[in-house]
Design an enzyme around this catalytic site. Structure first.
Site, mmCIF file in Angstrom:
data_model
loop_
_atom_site.group_PDB
_atom_site.id
_atom_site.type_symbol
_atom_site.label_atom_id
_atom_site.label_comp_id
_atom_site.label_asym_id
_atom_site.label_seq_id
_atom_site.Cartn_x
_atom_site.Cartn_y
_atom_site.Cartn_z
ATOM 1 N N ASN A 86 40.607 -17.832 21.250
ATOM 2 C CA ASN A 86 40.511 -16.542 21.940
ATOM 3 C C ASN A 86 41.764 -15.690 21.749
ATOM 4 O OD1 ASN A 86 37.939 -16.989 23.162
ATOM 5 N ND2 ASN A 86 38.915 -18.399 24.596
ATOM 6 N N HIS A 97 46.148 -21.339 20.887
ATOM 7 C CA HIS A 97 45.522 -22.663 20.980
ATOM 8 C C HIS A 97 44.122 -22.587 20.388
ATOM 9 C CE1 HIS A 97 44.849 -20.443 24.712
ATOM 10 N NE2 HIS A 97 43.658 -21.030 24.775
HETATM 11 P P1 AMP Z 1 41.810 -19.304 26.759
HETATM 12 O O1 AMP Z 1 43.260 -18.831 26.834
HETATM 13 O O2 AMP Z 1 40.880 -18.308 27.350
HETATM 14 O O3 AMP Z 1 41.415 -19.726 25.375
HETATM 15 O O4 AMP Z 1 41.664 -20.580 27.665
HETATM 16 C C1 AMP Z 1 42.739 -21.329 28.176
HETATM 17 C C2 AMP Z 1 42.263 -22.733 28.437
HETATM 18 O O5 AMP Z 1 43.396 -23.479 28.883
HETATM 19 C C3 AMP Z 1 41.187 -22.850 29.531
HETATM 20 O O6 AMP Z 1 40.061 -23.548 28.976
HETATM 21 C C4 AMP Z 1 41.879 -23.663 30.634
HETATM 22 O O7 AMP Z 1 41.009 -24.554 31.288
HETATM 23 C C5 AMP Z 1 42.958 -24.400 29.847
HETATM 24 N N1 AMP Z 1 44.121 -24.789 30.645
HETATM 25 C C6 AMP Z 1 44.850 -24.001 31.471
HETATM 26 N N2 AMP Z 1 45.863 -24.695 32.017
HETATM 27 C C7 AMP Z 1 45.778 -25.965 31.518
HETATM 28 C C8 AMP Z 1 46.521 -27.149 31.716
HETATM 29 N N3 AMP Z 1 47.580 -27.198 32.532
HETATM 30 N N4 AMP Z 1 46.143 -28.269 31.058
HETATM 31 C C9 AMP Z 1 45.068 -28.238 30.234
HETATM 32 N N5 AMP Z 1 44.327 -27.140 29.997
HETATM 33 C C10 AMP Z 1 44.657 -26.020 30.655
#
Ligand code: AMP
Ligand code: ZN
Length: 121
Positions: A86, A97
């Site tokens: 994203n 990521h």
């Molecule tokens: P996006 O930035 O929209 O691609 O999504 C961010 C992703 O990071 C989401 O699916 C969250 O559930 C995940 N996320 C946020 N904080 C953490 C964390 N501390 N550990 C693992 N995953 C996380």
């Protein structure tokens, strides 16, 4: 990068369910999974998004995605998977990521720690 949750995870300041690490990247299970084995592959260096990331690191992330997807398929028996990355308004965490979203024809969502145990056997 200050106040970046993924930099904090990489530095060991916040725990995660880490399933892979090398010199350039870490991969850990998403804390709020859309399916069992939902994984994030994250460069150790803070790049914001697809425009910002170094191309060599980007290529490496894709190679690692291939390896990890094979392991998820073998250990969790998923029926397929989707890669998602994203940017901009749809990007919640502003540290590049790549998501691996495993797909199952039939499965009930498991606790993240239970998926972690299976993936780390
Ligand atoms: P996006 O930035 O929209 O691609 O999504 C961010 C992703 O990071 C989401 O699916 C969250 O559930 C995940 N996320 C946020 N904080 C953490 C964390 N501390 N550990 C693992 N995953 C996380
Ligand atoms: Zn960061």
């Amino acid at each position: 990068m200050e106040n970046c949750i993924f930099c904090k995870i990489i530095n060991g300041d916040i725990p995660c369910y880490k399933i892979y690490e090398d010199d350039l990247v870490v991969a850990f299970l998403d804390i709020n999974p859309i399916s069992n084995g939902h994984t994030l592959i994250v460069p150790k260096q803070h790049f914001q998004d697809l425009y910002d990331i170094d191309n060599n690191v980007l290529n490496h992330i894709l190679e690692i995605a291939k390896k990890i997807a094979k392991q998820i398929t073998a250990k969790l028996n998923c029926d397929g998977f989707t890669l998602v990355q994203n940017n901009g308004a749809v990007q919640e965490v502003k540290h590049f990521h790549l998501h691996i979203h495993p797909y199952y024809k039939n499965s009930e969502i498991m606790k993240v720690e239970d998926c972690f145990k299976i993936l780390n056997i």
